[in-house]
Design a protein around this motif. Structure first.
Motif, PDB file in Angstrom:
ATOM      1  N   ASP A 165      -0.853  -1.465 -18.128  1.00 26.91           N
ATOM      2  CA  ASP A 165      -1.425  -1.423 -16.865  1.00 26.91           C
ATOM      3  C   ASP A 165      -1.722  -0.326 -16.211  1.00 26.91           C
ATOM      4  O   ASP A 165      -2.887  -0.116 -15.333  1.00 26.91           O
ATOM      5  N   LEU A 166      -2.175   0.887 -16.992  1.00 27.32           N
ATOM      6  CA  LEU A 166      -3.217   1.651 -16.581  1.00 27.32           C
ATOM      7  C   LEU A 166      -4.712   2.172 -16.472  1.00 27.32           C
ATOM      8  O   LEU A 166      -5.245   1.992 -16.376  1.00 27.32           O
ATOM      9  N   ALA A 167      -4.807   0.403 -17.433  1.00 34.47           N
ATOM     10  CA  ALA A 167      -6.401   0.394 -17.270  1.00 34.47           C
ATOM     11  C   ALA A 167      -6.801  -0.885 -16.120  1.00 34.47           C
ATOM     12  O   ALA A 167      -7.698  -0.670 -15.696  1.00 34.47           O
ATOM     13  N   ARG A 168      -5.453  -1.396 -15.021  1.00 36.85           N
ATOM     14  CA  ARG A 168      -6.152  -1.796 -14.151  1.00 36.85           C
ATOM     15  C   ARG A 168      -6.298  -0.692 -12.913  1.00 36.85           C
ATOM     16  O   ARG A 168      -6.520  -1.335 -11.387  1.00 36.85           O
ATOM     17  N   LEU A 169      -6.458   0.668 -13.313  1.00 40.99           N
ATOM     18  CA  LEU A 169      -6.066   1.912 -12.116  1.00 40.99           C
ATOM     19  C   LEU A 169      -7.326   2.493 -12.191  1.00 40.99           C
ATOM     20  O   LEU A 169      -8.340   2.422 -12.910  1.00 40.99           O
ATOM     21  N   THR A 213       0.564  -1.084   0.082  1.00 33.77           N
ATOM     22  CA  THR A 213       0.418  -0.261   0.024  1.00 33.77           C
ATOM     23  C   THR A 213       0.885   1.242  -0.172  1.00 33.77           C
ATOM     24  O   THR A 213       2.272   0.963   0.518  1.00 33.77           O
ATOM     25  N   LEU A 214       0.022   2.281  -0.006  1.00 32.68           N
ATOM     26  CA  LEU A 214       1.171   3.323  -0.291  1.00 32.68           C
ATOM     27  C   LEU A 214       1.183   4.221   0.231  1.00 32.68           C
ATOM     28  O   LEU A 214       0.348   4.331   1.915  1.00 32.68           O
ATOM     29  N   VAL A 243       5.847   4.119 -10.075  1.00 31.36           N
ATOM     30  CA  VAL A 243       4.388   2.753  -9.360  1.00 31.36           C
ATOM     31  C   VAL A 243       3.029   3.847  -9.640  1.00 31.36           C
ATOM     32  O   VAL A 243       2.254   5.018  -9.804  1.00 31.36           O
ATOM     33  N   LEU A 244       2.352   2.301  -9.975  1.00 33.41           N
ATOM     34  CA  LEU A 244       0.674   3.132 -10.336  1.00 33.41           C
ATOM     35  C   LEU A 244      -0.232   2.188  -8.561  1.00 33.41           C
ATOM     36  O   LEU A 244       0.243   1.486  -8.242  1.00 33.41           O
ATOM     37  N   VAL A 245      -0.592   2.950  -8.149  1.00 34.30           N
ATOM     38  CA  VAL A 245      -2.136   2.830  -6.841  1.00 34.30           C
ATOM     39  C   VAL A 245      -3.314   2.938  -7.531  1.00 34.30           C
ATOM     40  O   VAL A 245      -3.381   4.017  -8.231  1.00 34.30           O
ATOM     41  N   GLY A 273      -7.358   2.197  -4.265  1.00 34.65           N
ATOM     42  CA  GLY A 273      -7.995   1.725  -1.894  1.00 34.65           C
ATOM     43  C   GLY A 273      -6.116   2.510  -1.582  1.00 34.65           C
ATOM     44  O   GLY A 273      -6.130   0.996  -1.160  1.00 34.65           O
ATOM     45  N   THR A 274      -5.549   2.663  -2.444  1.00 30.90           N
ATOM     46  CA  THR A 274      -4.308   3.047  -2.169  1.00 30.90           C
ATOM     47  C   THR A 274      -3.081   1.843  -1.950  1.00 30.90           C
ATOM     48  O   THR A 274      -1.363   1.230  -2.121  1.00 30.90           O
ATOM     49  N   ASN A 275      -3.778   1.170  -2.926  1.00 32.84           N
ATOM     50  CA  ASN A 275      -3.035  -0.399  -3.332  1.00 32.84           C
ATOM     51  C   ASN A 275      -1.961   0.120  -4.473  1.00 32.84           C
ATOM     52  O   ASN A 275      -2.627   0.705  -5.150  1.00 32.84           O
ATOM     53  N   ILE A 276      -0.159  -0.494  -4.364  1.00 29.95           N
ATOM     54  CA  ILE A 276       0.598  -0.499  -5.301  1.00 29.95           C
ATOM     55  C   ILE A 276      -0.013  -1.271  -6.186  1.00 29.95           C
ATOM     56  O   ILE A 276       0.447  -2.825  -6.093  1.00 29.95           O
ATOM     57  N   LEU A 277      -0.431  -1.657  -7.519  1.00 29.41           N
ATOM     58  CA  LEU A 277      -0.865  -2.521  -8.202  1.00 29.41           C
ATOM     59  C   LEU A 277       0.936  -2.874  -9.051  1.00 29.41           C
ATOM     60  O   LEU A 277       0.542  -3.172  -9.465  1.00 29.41           O
ATOM     61  N   ARG A 278       1.747  -1.819  -8.952  1.00 30.64           N
ATOM     62  CA  ARG A 278       2.449  -2.097 -10.871  1.00 30.64           C
ATOM     63  C   ARG A 278       3.720  -0.793  -9.968  1.00 30.64           C
ATOM     64  O   ARG A 278       3.735   0.580  -9.468  1.00 30.64           O
TER      65      ARG A 278
END
Length: 256
Positions: free
Chosen positions: A252-256, A124-125, A228-230, A233-238
């Motif tokens: 990975d931008l589509a996962r945000l 998490t961030l 850093v992709l967040v 929910g403050t979860n760091i995805l990548r």
């Protein structure tokens, strides 16, 4: 031969009385002589067989005593228990061998732990407060989802511009540097708030202590940036430790 009148009811022809069974046929014809001296030969033969055995020894006489017979019975009883225990142990061992060798139902193979089946630990961030250009503190989690670019030592103007163009209006682009405002004035990218670019939120923030890089366990700055992709929910995805191109994380931008 004795007659029927003095033999207790036997008939004169040698037959059995009506209330007694007949003698077995394999015995043959049994003749009882009137003079018992005629059986002397048979008596001598029986005595000869008995004399061959000889007198009993002292050990035989001792073993024939009642106390010795009781002792033999006790010994047999004592020995019977260990024999029974050993027999049961052998039976249990044989049964175990058969049970282990007997084919059972097929077992389902355990799922292999691979990168696709074992989820990675979700980071998490951190709830950091960074500095804007005017010296005001800005919560790093204040605008999510976001793409955070750590730009120390990197000529990342093109990377920041391409990232702004690639994200949607709901995703913020945050550039973080450890440089102070005086260093920014010397030609490095500006830190602080910037107006939205084409309706998108873009922020330049200062992290003098390098707390974000330390929390993410990133290597020392070089000529590349870290992305850093967040999510919301403050979860760091990548985390991309080194990058100079939007293509390294565009998918990975589509996962945000």
């Amino acid at each position: 031969m004795a007659g029927a009148g003095d033999n207790g009811g036997w008939s004169s022809d040698g037959g059995a009385p009506d209330d007694l069974p007949d003698l077995p046929e394999e015995w043959g014809v049994i003749v009882i002589p009137d003079d018992l001296s005629e059986l002397s030969d048979e008596v001598d033969a029986v005595r000869a067989e008995l004399s061959l055995a000889g007198p009993p020894t002292r050990w035989q006489q001792l073993m024939r005593r009642p106390a010795a017979r009781r002792l033999r019975r006790v010994a047999a009883t004592v020995l019977r228990a260990p024999v029974l225990i050993i027999s049961l142990a052998v039976l249990v061992t044989v049964a175990s061998l058969f049970a282990s060798a007997w084919p059972g139902p097929p077992r389902q193979p355990a799922a292999q732990r691979t990168a696709t089946t074992t989820p990675e630990r979700v980071m998490t961030l951190p709830a950091l407060e960074l500095l804007a250009a005017d010296g005001q503190t800005v919560p790093l989690r204040g605008r999510l989802p976001a793409v955070i670019l750590l730009t120390d030592g990197c000529a990342c103007a093109a990377l920041i511009s391409d990232t702004i163009d690639a994200v949607g209006p709901e995703i913020a682009v945050i550039a973080v540097s450890t440089l102070t405002a005086s260093a920014s004035a010397a030609g490095t990218p500006s830190t602080g708030a910037t107006p939205p670019a084409n309706g998108k939120t873009v922020r330049m923030l200062n992290d003098p202590a390098g707390s974000l890089r330390t929390h993410l366990r990133l290597a020392d700055p070089d000529t590349t940036a870290a992305a850093v992709l967040v999510d919301r929910g403050t979860n760091i995805l990548r985390v991309v430790p080194r990058t100079l191109s939007i293509e390294d994380f565009r998918s990975d931008l589509a996962r945000l």
